[in-house]
Design a protein around this motif. Structure first.
Motif, short mmCIF file in Angstrom:
data_model
loop_
_atom_site.label_atom_id
_atom_site.label_comp_id
_atom_site.label_asym_id
_atom_site.label_seq_id
_atom_site.Cartn_x
_atom_site.Cartn_y
_atom_site.Cartn_z
N PHE A 175 4.20 -4.46 -18.84
CA PHE A 175 3.76 -3.25 -18.16
C PHE A 175 2.41 -3.51 -17.51
CE2 PHE A 175 7.14 -1.23 -20.29
CZ PHE A 175 7.30 0.06 -19.79
N SER A 176 2.25 -2.94 -16.32
CA SER A 176 0.99 -3.08 -15.59
C SER A 176 0.10 -1.88 -15.87
CB SER A 176 1.27 -3.18 -14.09
OG SER A 176 0.08 -3.11 -13.34
N PHE A 177 -1.15 -2.15 -16.22
CA PHE A 177 -2.17 -1.11 -16.40
C PHE A 177 -3.29 -1.38 -15.39
CE2 PHE A 177 0.13 -1.08 -20.32
CZ PHE A 177 0.06 0.22 -20.78
N SER A 178 -2.99 -1.10 -14.14
CA SER A 178 -3.92 -1.29 -13.02
C SER A 178 -4.39 -2.74 -12.90
CB SER A 178 -5.10 -0.34 -13.14
OG SER A 178 -4.66 1.01 -13.04
N ASP A 179 -5.29 -3.16 -13.78
CA ASP A 179 -5.87 -4.49 -13.61
C ASP A 179 -5.42 -5.49 -14.66
OD1 ASP A 179 -7.12 -3.22 -15.66
OD2 ASP A 179 -9.14 -3.92 -15.19
N LYS A 180 -4.51 -5.12 -15.54
CA LYS A 180 -4.03 -6.07 -16.56
C LYS A 180 -2.57 -5.78 -16.90
CE LYS A 180 -5.74 -3.40 -20.53
NZ LYS A 180 -6.60 -3.45 -21.74
N THR A 181 -1.91 -6.77 -17.50
CA THR A 181 -0.52 -6.65 -17.89
C THR A 181 -0.40 -6.80 -19.39
OG1 THR A 181 0.22 -7.56 -15.76
CG2 THR A 181 1.80 -7.59 -17.57
N VAL A 182 0.36 -5.90 -20.01
CA VAL A 182 0.52 -5.88 -21.46
C VAL A 182 2.01 -5.83 -21.79
CG1 VAL A 182 0.06 -4.59 -23.59
CG2 VAL A 182 -1.67 -4.68 -21.78
N SER A 183 2.43 -6.58 -22.82
CA SER A 183 3.82 -6.53 -23.27
C SER A 183 4.04 -5.31 -24.15
CB SER A 183 4.18 -7.80 -24.04
OG SER A 183 5.53 -7.73 -24.48
N LYS A 216 1.39 -1.33 -7.34
CA LYS A 216 1.04 -1.40 -8.77
C LYS A 216 -0.33 -0.82 -9.10
CE LYS A 216 -0.46 -6.26 -8.63
NZ LYS A 216 -0.17 -7.62 -9.15
N HIS A 217 -1.27 -0.94 -8.18
CA HIS A 217 -2.62 -0.43 -8.46
C HIS A 217 -2.71 1.08 -8.31
CE1 HIS A 217 -4.08 -4.49 -8.80
NE2 HIS A 217 -3.64 -4.79 -7.58
N LEU A 218 -1.64 1.70 -7.81
CA LEU A 218 -1.63 3.15 -7.64
C LEU A 218 -1.17 3.88 -8.90
CD1 LEU A 218 -0.03 3.26 -4.08
CD2 LEU A 218 -2.46 3.22 -4.67
N HIS A 219 -0.73 3.11 -9.91
CA HIS A 219 -0.21 3.70 -11.14
C HIS A 219 -1.09 3.27 -12.31
CE1 HIS A 219 3.59 4.86 -9.18
NE2 HIS A 219 3.47 3.73 -8.52
N LEU A 245 11.29 2.56 -6.16
CA LEU A 245 9.86 2.31 -5.96
C LEU A 245 9.53 2.46 -4.48
CD1 LEU A 245 7.22 1.40 -7.43
CD2 LEU A 245 7.74 -0.92 -6.65
N ALA A 246 8.41 3.13 -4.21
CA ALA A 246 7.94 3.32 -2.84
C ALA A 246 6.49 3.74 -2.89
CB ALA A 246 8.77 4.38 -2.12
N LEU A 247 5.78 3.51 -1.81
CA LEU A 247 4.47 4.11 -1.68
C LEU A 247 4.64 5.62 -1.61
CD1 LEU A 247 2.82 1.71 0.92
CD2 LEU A 247 2.20 1.95 -1.50
N ARG A 248 3.61 6.33 -2.00
CA ARG A 248 3.68 7.79 -2.11
C ARG A 248 4.20 8.45 -0.82
NH1 ARG A 248 1.42 11.39 -5.55
NH2 ARG A 248 0.90 13.45 -4.78
N GLU A 249 3.74 7.98 0.34
CA GLU A 249 4.13 8.61 1.59
C GLU A 249 5.58 8.30 1.98
OE1 GLU A 249 1.65 4.87 2.65
OE2 GLU A 249 1.67 6.48 1.14
N ASN A 250 6.21 7.35 1.26
CA ASN A 250 7.59 6.98 1.59
C ASN A 250 8.61 7.47 0.56
OD1 ASN A 250 6.76 5.64 3.94
ND2 ASN A 250 6.37 3.75 2.82
#
Length: 337
Positions: free
Chosen positions: A74-82, A222-225, A287-292
């Protein structure tokens, strides 16, 4: 009784079969896999997305419970954790009160193996598993269920959650036969889509695999979540492998721009408690950017409608900042409890 919770190996296969038979005899609808090797996501060296099976064995002779851990990054903005999905926890306590503590033992054992856990598809806050996890300190959140009726008459004759009493069955059959149900549902769809505006041509392409374009979209999103399961092409191709299940993968573009992707299912039900004999389309993931979000959800829905499904369903969590209302209503969906 001495209970040991251990990895499921080939030597436990016959014990699991006997466990499933006792559950079935007792009226339980759940069954645990009777192969010790996960067909979709086996554990392979170097792979960070995989499943593990565990069984609770009494005195080395009988399986009294089991669960699945699906490990994924899972992605947490700047790092990935299992993190692991605590899936399909089954206890013989469902059918034999002598084993009522097995469920708690399973959950506590899973936490020892992986302290970062989540669980989905529990069914509701009143379910035994939900109440058990809450007692163990888990936080529970509702995940909204959305649906869109495409063939009203087929829906009204098959929707098990509404056809619970004789008067309700009579009313729903009347609506189906008279055409009143068709008119009401289609009117709701028209109202939901009233704000739709034409845009530049959008292209929807079924694809066999996720490629570099999916990686580029993931890197943009990924950085938007604050938290999101990793959705790069490697993980998507493992999760949505059509050799295991008939997933439909859509790439949605406008000109040279990738708007997003969606993964769908088109399933013919047979005697389903909830869906009867309907053909059900599912928006599994996207998955999409917010505007899409609007065109991605809209064209995923339209793809299923053209495939002839009777009903379209999806589960979607609400983000911290709600999506623009048309992203749901443009597809004509409604929320259900």
């Amino acid at each position: 009784m001495a209970i040991e919770i251990i990895p499921y190996t080939e030597q436990h296969t016959e014990l699991v079969k006997a466990f499933n038979q006792r559950l079935k005899t007792g009226g339980a609808t759940y069954q645990f896999p009777e192969s010790h090797i996960p067909p979709a996501l086996p554990k392979i060296d170097g792979r960070n997305l995989f499943q593990e099976y565990f069984v609770a064995v009494e005195n080395g002779k009988d399986v009294r419970g089991a669960f699945v851990l699906q490990h994924q990054p899972f992605s947490f903005s700047d790092k990935t954790v299992s993190i692991a999905h605590y899936d399909l926890p089954i206890s013989e306590g469902f059918v034999n009160k002598a084993y009522s503590l097995i469920g708690m033992q399973l959950a506590m054992n899973a936490l020892k193996r992986q302290p970062y856990l989540f669980s989905l598809g529990i069914g509701g806050f009143d379910e035994p598993l939900a109440q058990l996890l809450q007692k163990l300190g888990w936080q529970l959140r509702a995940v909204p269920f959305y649906f869109k009726v495409h063939h009203p008459a087929k829906f009204l004759r098959n929707v098990g959650s509404l056809r619970t009493t004789t008067p309700r069955k009579f009313l729903l059959d009347f609506l189906a036969l008279s055409g009143c149900g068709w008119i009401g549902i289609k009117l709701a769809h028209k109202l939901a889509a009233a704000s739709r505006r034409s845009t530049a041509p959008v292209h929807v392409e079924p694809v066999a695999r996720f490629e570099r374009w999916a990686d580029d979209l993931w890197n943009a999103c990924k950085h938007l979540h604050s938290m999101c399961a990793v959705r790069d092409s490697d993980n998507l191709n493992l999760l949505y492998n059509s050799q295991v299940r008939d997933f439909i993968r859509l790439k949605i573009t406008r000109g040279d721009e990738v708007l997003g992707w969606a993964v769908l299912l088109n399933t013919q039900m047979s005697g389903s408690k909830q869906f009867g004999n309907m053909r059900v389309g599912t928006i599994v993931d996207c998955l999409a950017l917010r505007e899409n979000t609007v065109p991605v959800i809209h064209f995923a829905t339209r793809h299923l409608e053209r495939a002839g499904v009777d009903l379209i369903v999806t589960n979607r969590c609400s983000p911290s900042k709600p999506l623009p209302r048309p992203s749901i209503s443009i597809a004509g969906t409604a929320a259900a409890p």
